[in-house]
Enzyme design. Structure first.
Site, mmCIF file in Angstrom:
data_model
loop_
_atom_site.group_PDB
_atom_site.id
_atom_site.type_symbol
_atom_site.label_atom_id
_atom_site.label_comp_id
_atom_site.label_asym_id
_atom_site.label_seq_id
_atom_site.Cartn_x
_atom_site.Cartn_y
_atom_site.Cartn_z
ATOM 1 N N LYS A 14 0.807 -1.226 0.000
ATOM 2 C CA LYS A 14 0.000 0.000 0.000
ATOM 3 C C LYS A 14 0.838 1.272 0.000
ATOM 4 C CE LYS A 14 -4.113 -2.049 2.098
ATOM 5 N NZ LYS A 14 -5.150 -1.918 3.145
ATOM 6 N N ASP A 45 -10.440 2.046 1.339
ATOM 7 C CA ASP A 45 -10.665 1.574 2.705
ATOM 8 C C ASP A 45 -11.369 2.640 3.549
ATOM 9 O OD1 ASP A 45 -9.510 -0.957 2.437
ATOM 10 O OD2 ASP A 45 -7.504 -0.203 2.897
#
Length: 279
Positions: free
Chosen positions: A73, A110
């Site tokens: 990420k 997210d």
């Protein structure tokens, strides 16, 4: 997303290490079936930080996008042409979309996924909140809480270093953060919203300390499920599948250009897969 996806792209995948456990293929394929995208494929690839640059370099015009999990990420950030404000705010990208202009655009679903999961349960405004843990997921939790929590967020952490990190993220995200030693984490269970961002097993000891009447627990784990803490919780409980579905909905919409994605079908597929793993 600021740019259209390529009209010829039909491939997507999730990357990470380890990756065999990922539910993303199940969720995305369920969405493709519901949307009638018969030519689309979604796979998983074991890719670590050292391999991500070569993987991206080897993709062709058939690729629409990628889902990223740990440890990619942050590693992917310097490899992208553009990053959304949401992803930049936490220095974490979980979604890469290859646009019709041939550029790689990074986003973080997210954060809005967590907000959407809470909204689905009627939770859009709380006076205060608790965050259990201070790892990579905690920064995204703080970013989500910046949109739903009016007051202070108390983070229960295991070290001074983690405490400094959480204060830093709070300042960056505009969230008032108070840090408390993990040994007192049971106190935090009385908050109207408790977000557990810890690995499996870390909160098991707190199951015996849940209040008689709890608020909302959002435990980001989905396997094994329920966690002991979630099983003991007397109030509203959200799990990692809630987060996974809502963030995947946004990924599907960005990668395919089709909206709305079908959360009910995606959730049903995820639940069926998790049941099959416990047999």
């Amino acid at each position: 997303m600021p740019h259209p996806v390529s009209e010829t792209a039909t491939r997507a995948a999730v990357l990470g290490s380890p990756i065999a456990h990922s539910l993303s293929p199940v969720l995305h394929r369920a969405a493709y079936a519901e949307l009638g995208l018969d030519a689309w494929t979604y796979d998983r690839y074991e890719v670590d930080e050292e391999g991500i640059a070569d993987f991206l370099a080897g993709l062709d015009a058939r690729w629409a996008g990628l889902s990223l999990t740990m440890p990619l990420k942050r590693a992917v950030l310097p490899l992208l042409d553009e990053v959304s404000e949401t992803a930049a705010s936490v220095e974490a990208v979980n979604t890469v979309v290859f646009t019709g202009e041939g550029r790689a655009f990074g986003d973080n679903t997210d954060i809005p996924g967590m907000v959407a999961a809470l909204a689905e349960r009627g939770i859009s405004d709380v006076e205060s909140a608790t965050v259990l843990g201070a790892g990579a997921t905690a920064s995204s939790a703080l970013a989500a809480l910046s949109r739903v929590c009016e007051g202070e967020v108390t983070a229960y952490v295991r070290s001074e270093e983690r405490a400094r990190e959480m204060h830093g993220w709070g300042e960056r995200l505009g969230v008032a953060v108070r840090t408390v030693d993990w040994a007192r984490a049971a106190e935090g269970l009385r908050a109207p919203l408790v977000v557990s961002t810890t690995p499996a097993g870390a909160t098991d000891g707190l199951a015996q300390a849940v209040p008689a009447s709890g608020g909302t627990l959002f435990d980001v784990l989905y396997d094994p499920w329920p966690t002991p803490l979630a099983a003991a919780w007397p109030g509203t409980v959200l799990g990692g599948l809630d987060l996974l579905v809502h963030q995947a909905v946004l990924q599907v919409e960005q990668m395919t250009g089709r909206s709305p994605a079908p959360p009910a079908a995606m959730r049903a597929a995820g639940e069926a897969e998790l049941r099959s793993r416990t047999v």
